[in-house]
Design a protein around this motif. Structure first.
Motif, PDB file in Angstrom:
ATOM      1  N   PRO A 203       0.810  -1.232   0.000  1.00  0.00           N
ATOM      2  CA  PRO A 203       0.000   0.000   0.000  1.00  0.00           C
ATOM      3  C   PRO A 203       0.841   1.280   0.000  1.00  0.00           C
ATOM      4  O   PRO A 203       1.969   1.276   0.489  1.00  0.00           O
ATOM      5  CB  PRO A 203      -0.811  -0.104   1.301  1.00  0.00           C
ATOM      6  CG  PRO A 203      -0.056  -1.057   2.166  1.00  0.00           C
ATOM      7  CD  PRO A 203       0.647  -2.005   1.249  1.00  0.00           C
ATOM      8  N   ARG A 204       0.280   2.334  -0.578  1.00  0.00           N
ATOM      9  CA  ARG A 204       0.874   3.682  -0.524  1.00  0.00           C
ATOM     10  C   ARG A 204      -0.018   4.497   0.404  1.00  0.00           C
ATOM     11  O   ARG A 204      -0.997   5.107  -0.049  1.00  0.00           O
ATOM     12  CB  ARG A 204       0.874   4.331  -1.908  1.00  0.00           C
ATOM     13  CG  ARG A 204       2.088   4.113  -2.776  1.00  0.00           C
ATOM     14  CD  ARG A 204       2.442   2.696  -3.015  1.00  0.00           C
ATOM     15  NE  ARG A 204       3.478   2.574  -4.044  1.00  0.00           N
ATOM     16  CZ  ARG A 204       4.142   1.459  -4.294  1.00  0.00           C
ATOM     17  NH1 ARG A 204       3.890   0.352  -3.588  1.00  0.00           N
ATOM     18  NH2 ARG A 204       5.056   1.415  -5.242  1.00  0.00           N
ATOM     19  N   PRO A 205       0.280   4.517   1.706  1.00  0.00           N
ATOM     20  CA  PRO A 205      -0.636   5.152   2.662  1.00  0.00           C
ATOM     21  C   PRO A 205      -0.832   6.637   2.380  1.00  0.00           C
ATOM     22  O   PRO A 205       0.094   7.336   2.008  1.00  0.00           O
ATOM     23  CB  PRO A 205       0.055   4.953   4.012  1.00  0.00           C
ATOM     24  CG  PRO A 205       1.052   3.860   3.785  1.00  0.00           C
ATOM     25  CD  PRO A 205       1.456   3.952   2.353  1.00  0.00           C
ATOM     26  N   GLY A 225       0.825   1.555   8.670  1.00  0.00           N
ATOM     27  CA  GLY A 225       0.025   0.600   7.889  1.00  0.00           C
ATOM     28  C   GLY A 225       0.894  -0.171   6.903  1.00  0.00           C
ATOM     29  O   GLY A 225       0.702  -1.378   6.685  1.00  0.00           O
ATOM     30  N   LEU A 226       1.849   0.513   6.329  1.00  0.00           N
ATOM     31  CA  LEU A 226       2.775  -0.124   5.387  1.00  0.00           C
ATOM     32  C   LEU A 226       3.615  -1.184   6.114  1.00  0.00           C
ATOM     33  O   LEU A 226       3.810  -2.301   5.615  1.00  0.00           O
ATOM     34  CB  LEU A 226       3.666   0.953   4.763  1.00  0.00           C
ATOM     35  CG  LEU A 226       4.795   0.506   3.832  1.00  0.00           C
ATOM     36  CD1 LEU A 226       4.269  -0.328   2.669  1.00  0.00           C
ATOM     37  CD2 LEU A 226       5.544   1.735   3.292  1.00  0.00           C
ATOM     38  N   LYS A 227       4.060  -0.834   7.325  1.00  0.00           N
ATOM     39  CA  LYS A 227       4.836  -1.785   8.127  1.00  0.00           C
ATOM     40  C   LYS A 227       3.976  -3.016   8.458  1.00  0.00           C
ATOM     41  O   LYS A 227       4.449  -4.155   8.368  1.00  0.00           O
ATOM     42  CB  LYS A 227       5.284  -1.089   9.415  1.00  0.00           C
ATOM     43  CG  LYS A 227       5.985  -1.984  10.411  1.00  0.00           C
ATOM     44  CD  LYS A 227       5.901  -1.397  11.807  1.00  0.00           C
ATOM     45  CE  LYS A 227       4.483  -1.329  12.306  1.00  0.00           C
ATOM     46  NZ  LYS A 227       4.246  -0.509  13.475  1.00  0.00           N
ATOM     47  N   THR A 228       2.715  -2.784   8.799  1.00  0.00           N
ATOM     48  CA  THR A 228       1.822  -3.908   9.117  1.00  0.00           C
ATOM     49  C   THR A 228       1.611  -4.785   7.880  1.00  0.00           C
ATOM     50  O   THR A 228       1.570  -6.021   7.979  1.00  0.00           O
ATOM     51  CB  THR A 228       0.457  -3.381   9.638  1.00  0.00           C
ATOM     52  OG1 THR A 228       0.728  -2.488  10.717  1.00  0.00           O
ATOM     53  CG2 THR A 228      -0.430  -4.507  10.117  1.00  0.00           C
ATOM     54  N   ALA A 229       1.490  -4.148   6.722  1.00  0.00           N
ATOM     55  CA  ALA A 229       1.324  -4.918   5.481  1.00  0.00           C
ATOM     56  C   ALA A 229       2.541  -5.809   5.247  1.00  0.00           C
ATOM     57  O   ALA A 229       2.412  -6.968   4.820  1.00  0.00           O
ATOM     58  CB  ALA A 229       1.110  -3.963   4.301  1.00  0.00           C
ATOM     59  N   VAL A 230       3.738  -5.278   5.540  1.00  0.00           N
ATOM     60  CA  VAL A 230       4.957  -6.091   5.390  1.00  0.00           C
ATOM     61  C   VAL A 230       4.949  -7.232   6.406  1.00  0.00           C
ATOM     62  O   VAL A 230       5.281  -8.382   6.079  1.00  0.00           O
ATOM     63  CB  VAL A 230       6.238  -5.238   5.546  1.00  0.00           C
ATOM     64  CG1 VAL A 230       7.482  -6.118   5.524  1.00  0.00           C
ATOM     65  CG2 VAL A 230       6.333  -4.181   4.458  1.00  0.00           C
ATOM     66  N   ALA A 261       5.672   7.049  -1.670  1.00  0.00           N
ATOM     67  CA  ALA A 261       4.882   7.923  -0.786  1.00  0.00           C
ATOM     68  C   ALA A 261       5.620   9.245  -0.551  1.00  0.00           C
ATOM     69  O   ALA A 261       5.030  10.324  -0.655  1.00  0.00           O
ATOM     70  CB  ALA A 261       4.613   7.226   0.541  1.00  0.00           C
ATOM     71  N   LEU A 262       6.910   9.162  -0.264  1.00  0.00           N
ATOM     72  CA  LEU A 262       7.692  10.374   0.020  1.00  0.00           C
ATOM     73  C   LEU A 262       7.766  11.296  -1.196  1.00  0.00           C
ATOM     74  O   LEU A 262       7.597  12.506  -1.095  1.00  0.00           O
ATOM     75  CB  LEU A 262       9.106   9.994   0.486  1.00  0.00           C
ATOM     76  CG  LEU A 262       9.188   9.302   1.860  1.00  0.00           C
ATOM     77  CD1 LEU A 262      10.588   8.735   2.095  1.00  0.00           C
ATOM     78  CD2 LEU A 262       8.811  10.271   2.983  1.00  0.00           C
ATOM     79  N   VAL A 263       7.994  10.703  -2.373  1.00  0.00           N
ATOM     80  CA  VAL A 263       8.155  11.515  -3.587  1.00  0.00           C
ATOM     81  C   VAL A 263       6.805  12.103  -4.020  1.00  0.00           C
ATOM     82  O   VAL A 263       6.717  13.281  -4.389  1.00  0.00           O
ATOM     83  CB  VAL A 263       8.795  10.689  -4.728  1.00  0.00           C
ATOM     84  CG1 VAL A 263       8.852  11.507  -6.019  1.00  0.00           C
ATOM     85  CG2 VAL A 263      10.197  10.233  -4.335  1.00  0.00           C
TER      86      VAL A 263
END
Ligand code: KG4
Ligand code: ZN
Length: 353
Positions: A203-205, A225-230, A261-263
């Motif tokens: 995901p791209r939160p 959320g991204l960490k949880t997806a991993v 996400a950052l970019v």
């Protein structure tokens, strides 16, 4: 006390797990610079605050001496001192702050307090005289993720920030999930090289179809959320005994999602401010994929400013340079100066979306 033309500033940084001192003459002349990373934390997979404070205490004298020796100077040659007073680990910060206060008092030299994240903004300018405002700044470290517009030094208009984990924290936590050593960012970047970043769609939160400029999460970040997806993906791969084979691809897929996400958010800030200069600061800005993707999406008519990895990670040189800026503005720390784990960013205002 007034300041000489090109003062010799001693910068001291002890906010987290690097003990660092720098001797800076004027704006660009870095005469001495020593960074001592504490490898004690590797054993525990993260920074242990108590151990960090002790390690700073044991090494701060030697680190300052080594920086001065590189510069061919003694402590008495220093015209002013700058020290990180926050944000960071309180015990760690106190070591640098106590040291600098005692030295400034004994030498009768001016002392100035430096905010750690403002110091990260000054990393690139030490190497590149063009790294001057105006720019859009993305500050990404182990504790912070800040997106701001900087029309001039000292004026920081906050556009977005993380609502949970910092970007570097996400790299560190995902690295731990995958069994890579601390710090996680460099380990994930290394593992990702040559791996398939498109293998696992993550995901791209806070980036949604139909999301509009003006939405309250338009510029904000979220990494938990991204960490949880991993974590979920790692669990599934473990069940099928395929984690070992897929580890590097998971790392690369995570890096791709975090960088995207950052970019994406930074480019939204570029569109909003019409400022086509981006400055990257903080430990995560050492990431080559982030730098390359930022430059690619900004295009050839823009400019991405960043420091070499040594000056992107925590270091005393950026503290000396930020301190010089504050000293030139006439700021001086008094006897009441202390460490503040939650020090507010000086000059930061929240810009209305
Ligand atoms: O600015 P910094 O040295 O310390 C803090 O102020 O927190 O940033 C440290 C963070 C860590 O989370 C580390 O994993 C991350 O920066 N980092 C990286 C890379 N090098 C360091 N993250 C991604 N890619 C890298 N190459
Ligand atoms: Zn930092």
């Amino acid at each position: 006390m007034s300041l000489l033309e090109d003062p010799l500033v001693l910068g001291l940084e002890t906010s987290c797990d690097e003990t660092s001192a720098a001797v800076l003459r004027g704006r660009f002349d870095l005469l001495g610079h020593v960074i001592l990373s504490q490898d004690v934390h590797e054993v525990y997979g993260g920074v242990v605050p108590e151990l960090a404070a002790r390690a700073h205490l044991q090494r701060v004298d030697d680190v300052v001496d080594a920086a001065l020796a590189q510069a061919g100077m003694g402590l008495h040659d220093v015209d002013a001192l700058a020290v990180t007073t926050g944000p960071g680990l309180i015990g760690a910060l106190l070591v640098g702050v106590s040291w600098a206060k005692a030295a400034a008092f004994a030498l009768e030299r001016p002392l100035v307090a430096v905010h750690h994240m403002e110091a990260h903004l000054f990393g690139p300018v030490l190497e590149d005289p063009e790294a001057e405002p105006p720019f859009v700044a993305l500050l990404v470290s182990g504790g912070h993720t800040l997106l701001m517009h900087v029309p001039e030094w000292g004026r920081y208009e906050l556009l977005g920030e993380t609502r949970d984990d910092a970007a570097g924290e996400a790299f560190d936590k995902v690295a731990k999930l995958l069994g890579y050593p601390y710090p996680g960012g460099p380990a994930i970047e290394r593992a990702s090289r040559g791996a398939d970043a498109g293998r696992f769609p993550l995901p791209r939160p806070m980036i949604r179809p139909g999301q509009r400029a003006g939405a309250d999460d338009w510029f904000d970040f979220s990494f938990s959320g991204l960490k949880t997806a991993v974590a979920t993906l790692v669990g599934t791969l473990e069940e099928t005994n395929s984690l070992e084979r897929e580890r590097a691809h998971v790392a690369a897929s995570f890096q791709e999602a975090a960088v995207d996400a950052l970019v994406t958010k930074t480019m939204r800030a570029v569109d909003r401010t019409r400022c086509r200069r981006i400055l990257l600061g903080g430990g995560v800005s050492a990431n080559r994929r982030l730098r390359a993707e930022m430059a690619a999406r900004l295009g050839p008519d823009g400019r991405v400013l960043f420091a070499s990895p040594r000056l992107s990670l925590d270091n005393g040189a950026m503290v000396a340079r930020a301190g010089l800026f504050r000293l030139e503005r006439g700021e001086r720390a008094g006897a009441e100066m202390s460490a503040d784990a939650g020090l507010p960013f000086p000059g930061l205002t929240r810009r209305r979306h």
